[in-house]
Design a protein around this motif. Structure first.
Motif, PDB file in Angstrom:
ATOM      1  N   THR A  50      69.155  39.608  99.793  1.00  0.00           N
ATOM      2  CA  THR A  50      68.171  38.549  99.581  1.00  0.00           C
ATOM      3  C   THR A  50      68.781  37.481  98.682  1.00  0.00           C
ATOM      4  O   THR A  50      69.349  37.791  97.641  1.00  0.00           O
ATOM      5  CB  THR A  50      66.898  39.110  98.932  1.00  0.00           C
ATOM      6  N   VAL A  51      68.661  36.228  99.117  1.00  0.00           N
ATOM      7  CA  VAL A  51      69.234  35.090  98.388  1.00  0.00           C
ATOM      8  C   VAL A  51      68.097  34.127  98.078  1.00  0.00           C
ATOM      9  O   VAL A  51      67.306  33.791  98.961  1.00  0.00           O
ATOM     10  CB  VAL A  51      70.310  34.392  99.243  1.00  0.00           C
ATOM     11  N   LYS A  52      68.023  33.663  96.834  1.00  0.00           N
ATOM     12  CA  LYS A  52      66.999  32.679  96.481  1.00  0.00           C
ATOM     13  C   LYS A  52      67.390  31.323  97.045  1.00  0.00           C
ATOM     14  O   LYS A  52      68.540  30.909  96.949  1.00  0.00           O
ATOM     15  CB  LYS A  52      66.834  32.586  94.969  1.00  0.00           C
ATOM     16  N   THR A  53      66.425  30.606  97.625  1.00  0.00           N
ATOM     17  CA  THR A  53      66.717  29.298  98.199  1.00  0.00           C
ATOM     18  C   THR A  53      66.146  28.173  97.355  1.00  0.00           C
ATOM     19  O   THR A  53      66.774  27.134  97.222  1.00  0.00           O
ATOM     20  CB  THR A  53      66.148  29.173  99.625  1.00  0.00           C
ATOM     21  N   ALA A  54      64.974  28.309  96.816  1.00  0.00           N
ATOM     22  CA  ALA A  54      64.328  27.275  96.002  1.00  0.00           C
ATOM     23  C   ALA A  54      64.331  25.932  96.709  1.00  0.00           C
ATOM     24  O   ALA A  54      64.492  24.898  96.096  1.00  0.00           O
ATOM     25  CB  ALA A  54      64.977  27.185  94.634  1.00  0.00           C
ATOM     26  N   GLY A  55      64.231  25.950  98.015  1.00  0.00           N
ATOM     27  CA  GLY A  55      64.133  24.710  98.778  1.00  0.00           C
ATOM     28  C   GLY A  55      65.458  24.142  99.234  1.00  0.00           C
ATOM     29  O   GLY A  55      65.492  23.193  99.992  1.00  0.00           O
ATOM     30  N   GLY A  56      66.589  24.722  98.803  1.00  0.00           N
ATOM     31  CA  GLY A  56      67.896  24.201  99.184  1.00  0.00           C
ATOM     32  C   GLY A  56      68.756  25.267  99.824  1.00  0.00           C
ATOM     33  O   GLY A  56      68.359  26.426  99.946  1.00  0.00           O
ATOM     34  N   THR A  57      69.948  24.886 100.246  1.00  0.00           N
ATOM     35  CA  THR A  57      70.840  25.817 100.935  1.00  0.00           C
ATOM     36  C   THR A  57      72.098  26.143 100.140  1.00  0.00           C
ATOM     37  O   THR A  57      72.972  26.840 100.643  1.00  0.00           O
ATOM     38  CB  THR A  57      71.245  25.236 102.302  1.00  0.00           C
ATOM     39  N   SER A  58      72.223  25.674  98.921  1.00  0.00           N
ATOM     40  CA  SER A  58      73.437  25.886  98.131  1.00  0.00           C
ATOM     41  C   SER A  58      73.728  27.366  97.910  1.00  0.00           C
ATOM     42  O   SER A  58      74.873  27.810  98.046  1.00  0.00           O
ATOM     43  CB  SER A  58      73.321  25.196  96.774  1.00  0.00           C
TER      44      SER A  58
END
Length: 161
Positions: A50-58
């Motif tokens: 699981t990867v946090k996105t916070a609205g972006g793809t970095s």
């Protein structure tokens, strides 16, 4: 509390019509109970991380570069004809101190008299002097030479002769 595998289903993000090409390698969590998608997280389809996105793809790009670099080279070859292309990852190294001084020294060396740049500037200077009926001694004027040096410090102004 139930096991996390029983609470969520991983759904490919193609259903959500994501614009970034990195989403080919990620899905999203969908709750089994109410069918809602868990926002601000993505799940790697290769390793289920699981990867946090916070609205972006970095963070997703960083995960793929770190853990699955083969996917970047494989996806660029496979999807080279797609309309959505990822920018190639170019690693730039910081310039070394001696390299920085060499680059500065190279910028300060004068143009050779037969270089295209020097010839072009000299020709434009001659046209300026002739068309404006200026005296040839203008090129020996200290302020005029200062002006030329400010415009291009590598150009060496010819003498009036």
């Amino acid at each position: 509390m139930a096991d996390s595998q029983e609470e969520f289903t991983i759904v490919p993000n193609s259903n959500l019509k994501a614009k970034a090409a990195i989403w080919r390698h990620f899905g999203v969590k969908k709750r089994k109970a109410d069918g809602l998608i868990v926002e601000s997280t993505a799940v790697c389809l290769s390793c289920q991380t699981t990867v946090k996105t916070a609205g972006g793809t970095s963070n997703m790009n960083a995960h793929i570069r770190r853990h699955h670099p083969q996917l970047l080279s494989a996806s660029s070859a496979t999807h080279s004809d797609s309309s959505q292309t990822e920018a190639p990852v170019v690693k730039q190294r910081q310039q070394t101190l001696p390299g920085a001084f060499q680059a500065q020294a190279a910028k300060k060396t004068k143009y050779p008299a037969n270089s295209l740049r020097a010839k072009d500037i000299t020709q434009k200077l001659a046209i300026f002097i002739v068309k404006d009926l200026r005296p040839y001694t203008l090129v020996e004027n200290k302020q005029f030479r200062s002006l030329l040096a400010a415009l291009d410090e590598r150009y060496q102004c010819p003498s009036r002769d």
